[in-house]
Write a protein that holds these residues in place. Structure first.
Motif, PDB file in Angstrom:
ATOM      1  N   THR A   1      -0.234   0.729  -4.091  1.00 47.19           N
ATOM      2  CA  THR A   1      -1.643   0.577  -4.463  1.00 47.19           C
ATOM      3  C   THR A   1      -2.389  -0.155  -3.355  1.00 47.19           C
ATOM      4  OG1 THR A   1      -3.146  -0.369  -6.116  1.00 47.19           O
ATOM      5  CG2 THR A   1      -1.126  -1.569  -5.689  1.00 47.19           C
ATOM      6  N   TYR A   2      -3.695   0.091  -3.269  1.00 45.54           N
ATOM      7  CA  TYR A   2      -4.518  -0.540  -2.242  1.00 45.54           C
ATOM      8  C   TYR A   2      -5.126  -1.853  -2.708  1.00 45.54           C
ATOM      9  CZ  TYR A   2      -4.210   3.874   0.294  1.00 45.54           C
ATOM     10  OH  TYR A   2      -3.752   4.987   0.955  1.00 45.54           O
ATOM     11  N   SER A   3      -5.189  -2.068  -4.028  1.00 50.05           N
ATOM     12  CA  SER A   3      -5.779  -3.297  -4.544  1.00 50.05           C
ATOM     13  C   SER A   3      -5.215  -3.574  -5.928  1.00 50.05           C
ATOM     14  CB  SER A   3      -7.309  -3.181  -4.610  1.00 50.05           C
ATOM     15  OG  SER A   3      -7.690  -2.246  -5.612  1.00 50.05           O
TER      16      SER A   3
ATOM     17  N   ARG B   1      -6.397  -3.485   6.708  1.00 51.71           N
ATOM     18  CA  ARG B   1      -6.482  -2.895   5.369  1.00 51.71           C
ATOM     19  C   ARG B   1      -5.401  -3.473   4.457  1.00 51.71           C
ATOM     20  NH1 ARG B   1      -7.425   2.253   3.230  1.00 51.71           N
ATOM     21  NH2 ARG B   1      -9.262   2.305   4.564  1.00 51.71           N
ATOM     22  N   ASN B   2      -4.201  -3.638   4.990  1.00 54.17           N
ATOM     23  CA  ASN B   2      -3.073  -4.085   4.178  1.00 54.17           C
ATOM     24  C   ASN B   2      -3.192  -5.531   3.717  1.00 54.17           C
ATOM     25  OD1 ASN B   2      -0.153  -2.158   4.710  1.00 54.17           O
ATOM     26  ND2 ASN B   2      -2.178  -1.563   5.391  1.00 54.17           N
TER      27      ASN B   2
ATOM     28  N   ASN C   1       0.843  -1.201   0.000  1.00 50.87           N
ATOM     29  CA  ASN C   1       0.000   0.000   0.000  1.00 50.87           C
ATOM     30  C   ASN C   1       0.881   1.256   0.000  1.00 50.87           C
ATOM     31  OD1 ASN C   1      -2.792  -1.119   2.128  1.00 50.87           O
ATOM     32  ND2 ASN C   1      -2.087  -1.810   0.144  1.00 50.87           N
TER      33      ASN C   1
ATOM     34  N   GLU D   1      -5.715   7.696   2.678  1.00 48.80           N
ATOM     35  CA  GLU D   1      -5.425   7.169   4.009  1.00 48.80           C
ATOM     36  C   GLU D   1      -4.389   8.055   4.685  1.00 48.80           C
ATOM     37  OE1 GLU D   1      -3.922   2.994   6.053  1.00 48.80           O
ATOM     38  OE2 GLU D   1      -4.304   3.129   3.916  1.00 48.80           O
TER      39      GLU D   1
END
Length: 695
Positions: A57-59, A93-94, A8, A517
């Motif tokens: 990136t988050y996803s 989240r990670n 992330n 975030e």
């Protein structure tokens, strides 16, 4: 061995990458993309390792360039191992990204970073239990302090050299969803095109109707053509033979249509898979995480009560930015003066040596009035640039810059821009080039384009340095502070006006919400501050000794030849004469017009050009500005400051805008807009001042 570093944003990837690769780095852009590519070489014993720092990136969906680049690299380049960075203080989240990575890559090592921040927040992570839950090696690290980084790499090398791929844990989807996944897997297993991807991952993407997968299929499968081969075509009523068109349809289309008829749309599948992953994380979380004193506020919570307050947040932000500018332009002044004096001393020593060697007079003039006068004036800016970027790195690494962007979102909304545009505009105060490159954080290409075009209206450090020298000469004392503040306020007003104007010129779709975030506050390391500061300062020094050196020599030649004539009769004087019709309505003499022209190459060269044209040899920038007082009134000087602050961005900014936008038309529009706006504002200021009785 090839290693991919994934995680992330704000998890410490860059710190780990810099520690492991050191100076063996290459920075560029991904082919056909505007996202930065970082790669580095690591030598361990007899082994050479290439490490790729993939975009944060988050996803791994297909909604942004960062997501697409990260997953395409893992799929196509097939790295030997993926090092997945995880923030221990925000592990839930990670882990969502980690579960997506495990569906793509069989060899993964997790780096559990920020363990110290997690512990200070009352969070305890049992890394061995996390490793059991996911069946993936886990290494505890504190990247900011350099702890565990070598162990992280050693474990990655071990996993990368395994004879067989390990079997990581698989996300258990609800029964009705799992049935659909397996049905799609069986259907795709019979298609040769699908063998290039992990089968389960491809089944998930097909159920989500992933657009990148569809595009990949269309570009990799040849389009059917007219054929009379009975095995590949069919007979129609008129006897003509045509290749079966169904070969252009993506595999599983019929199955997807069946599910859609049952109410399972693209969005339904996407949300179901995401929900299942988070439910799985919630199930395994108690196995490896304990949270003590969950109601006790952390240092981040206590600071954010003030830093993000709608009442106190803005005064705090303005105070921080004011301190940054004070440190950059006021506190750095003695250092800049020392450099100017040092250059003057060096010029005298070099010229005396050349005189002793009896070199021709034109060589003495070139060295004294060209090289030292030009480059010396520019080098006085080095302390300003270094201090500004040090402060900027400090704000970014400590976590405050993200809060400033959050607060700045309200101002961006007034201008019709995204909150992330604040990053770009604040970066522009240091240099417009990284400011323009910072637009990469914006997902909407129209927001990116507008912010790129606005960035040159922000006065960068070299421009502010020239402006501060001129202000000090014409408006001494407290008047100078008022004048400088008025110029910055004018810049901000024109940024707002231009943003509203460009929103009408650049057709936009509905803007996305501002979501980011906020990382935990932490004390930055000297390495994380000094390394980027040195890189940016070194880049400036390289320009000073190459491009600006050449520009100074060119200006000296133009202002010295033909020899034996007045300055107005030289080539530079004639150039200024051609531009007189533009400068006269603004009260500019030919020297100012020549300096403005050469300022397009690099804003720093404006001061060096003025130093040469006004005959101030390798002296302090203050003396150059004072030499202008004999040829300009305070009103002329203020008009010059307005035009200089707003006119054409430097050549490097223009090239960067073209590279980032990929459009020569929009780049040309931006140059023309800045030029026209600057001279219109200059005309208004000059003639408005005359009407009001200023001189």
């Amino acid at each position: 061995m090839k290693i991919a570093l994934v995680g992330n944003p704000n998890v410490g990837k860059s710190t780990v990458f810099n520690v492991l690769t050191g100076s063996n780095q290459q920075v560029g852009n991904w082919a056909g993309k505007t996202v930065e590519r970082k790669s580095g070489i690591i030598q361990r014993a007899t082994q050479t390792i290439e490490m790729i720092d993939l975009p944060g990136t988050y996803s791994l969906t297909a909604y942004s360039q960062e997501e697409i680049i990260t997953r395409e690299y893992i799929l196509r380049e097939n790295p030997d191992v993926v090092m997945a960075m995880v923030d221990a203080s925000n592990i839930e989240r990670n882990l969502y990204l980690v579960l997506q990575i495990l569906e793509l890559a069989p060899r993964v090592v997790i780096g559990l970073n920020m363990m110290d921040l997690a512990q200070s927040s009352g969070i305890t992570i049992h890394s061995s239990e996390l490793a059991k839950a996911l069946n993936v090696p886990v290494v505890e690290i504190v990247a900011a302090k350099g702890k565990g980084i070598e162990e992280f790499l050693t474990e990655a090398i071990r996993v990368g050299m395994l004879a067989e791929d390990p079997l990581p844990g698989k996300v258990p989807y609800p029964e009705d969803l799992e049935v659909k996944v397996q049905d799609m897997e069986r259907l795709l297993a019979t298609n040769s095109w699908a063998t290039r991807y992990p089968l389960r991952w491809l089944a998930l993407k097909r159920l989500e109707r992933d657009p990148e997968i569809g595009q990949e299929w269309k570009t990799s499968v040849p389009r059917p053509t007219h054929s009379k081969d009975k095995d590949s075509c069919c007979e129609l009523g008129d006897g003509a033979s045509y290749e079966l068109q169904k070969t252009t349809v993506l595999p599983g289309e019929d199955l997807l249509q069946k599910y859609e008829d049952e109410g399972w749309s693209k969005d339904h599948f996407e949300m179901a898979f995401a929900d299942a992953k988070y439910q799985y994380i919630s199930q395994i979380l108690p196995k490896f995480r304990t949270h003590l004193n969950p109601t006790k506020p952390t240092w981040t919570d206590l600071i954010d009560v003030w830093a993000l307050s709608p009442i106190w947040g803005y005064p705090i932000m303005f105070a921080v930015l004011a301190f940054v500018f004070w440190g950059s332009f006021v506190a750095s002044a003695p250092l800049g003066g020392a450099i100017s004096q040092g250059m003057a001393w060096a010029a005298e020593r070099v010229v005396s040596i050349l005189q002793w060697a009896q070199v021709p007079d034109f060589v003495l003039s070139l060295v004294r009035d060209g090289i030292f006068a030009g480059v010396g004036a520019v080098l006085a800016f080095v302390p300003q640039i270094a201090i500004f970027f040090a402060f900027f790195s400090l704000m970014q690494d400590s976590g405050y810059l993200a809060r400033a962007a959050f607060l700045g979102d309200r101002f961006m909304q007034v201008m019709g821009l995204h909150g992330k545009s604040f990053f770009s505009l604040v970066s522009g105060f240091g240099c417009n080039v990284p400011g323009i490159m910072a637009t990469r954080t914006l997902e909407d290409p129209k927001d990116r384009l507008i912010t790129m075009l606005l960035n040159p209206l922000i006065p960068c450090v070299p421009r502010l340095g020239v402006m501060s020298a001129v202000v000090a000469a014409f408006f001494p004392g407290s008047r100078g502070s008022v004048v400088m503040l008025s110029l910055l306020m004018l810049s901000m007003l024109l940024v707002m006006f231009s943003a509203l104007f460009l929103r009408r010129v650049v057709k936009q779709t509905e803007r996305s919400a501002f979501v980011m975030e906020l990382p935990l506050y932490h004390i930055p390391t000297f390495r994380n501050i000094l390394l980027p500061t040195w890189q940016k300062t070194y880049s400036f020094l390289k320009r000073a000794w190459t491009f600006i050196l050449v520009a100074s020599i060119v200006v000296w030649v133009l202002s010295s030849y033909p020899q034996g004539v007045s300055m107005e009769a030289t080539w530079a004087g004639k150039m200024g004469g051609w531009l007189t019709f533009i400068g006269e309505p603004l009260g500019f003499d030919w020297r100012i017009m020549v300096a403005i022209v050469f300022g397009f190459a690099a804003k720093e060269t404006t001061l060096s050009t003025l130093g040469i044209l006004y005959g101030v040899a390798a002296d302090a920038s203050q003396s150059i500005a004072q030499a202008m007082t004999g040829a300009m009134t305070p009103l002329n000087a203020y008009t010059f400051l307005v035009v200089y602050m707003l006119y054409i961005p430097c050549l490097a900014s223009v090239v960067t805008t073209y590279k980032e936008s990929g459009s020569l038309g929009w780049t040309s529009f931006g140059v023309a807009y800045n030029l026209i706006l600057s001279f219109i504002m200059g005309w208004i200021v000059f003639h408005g001042g005359q009407v009001l009785g200023f001189h």
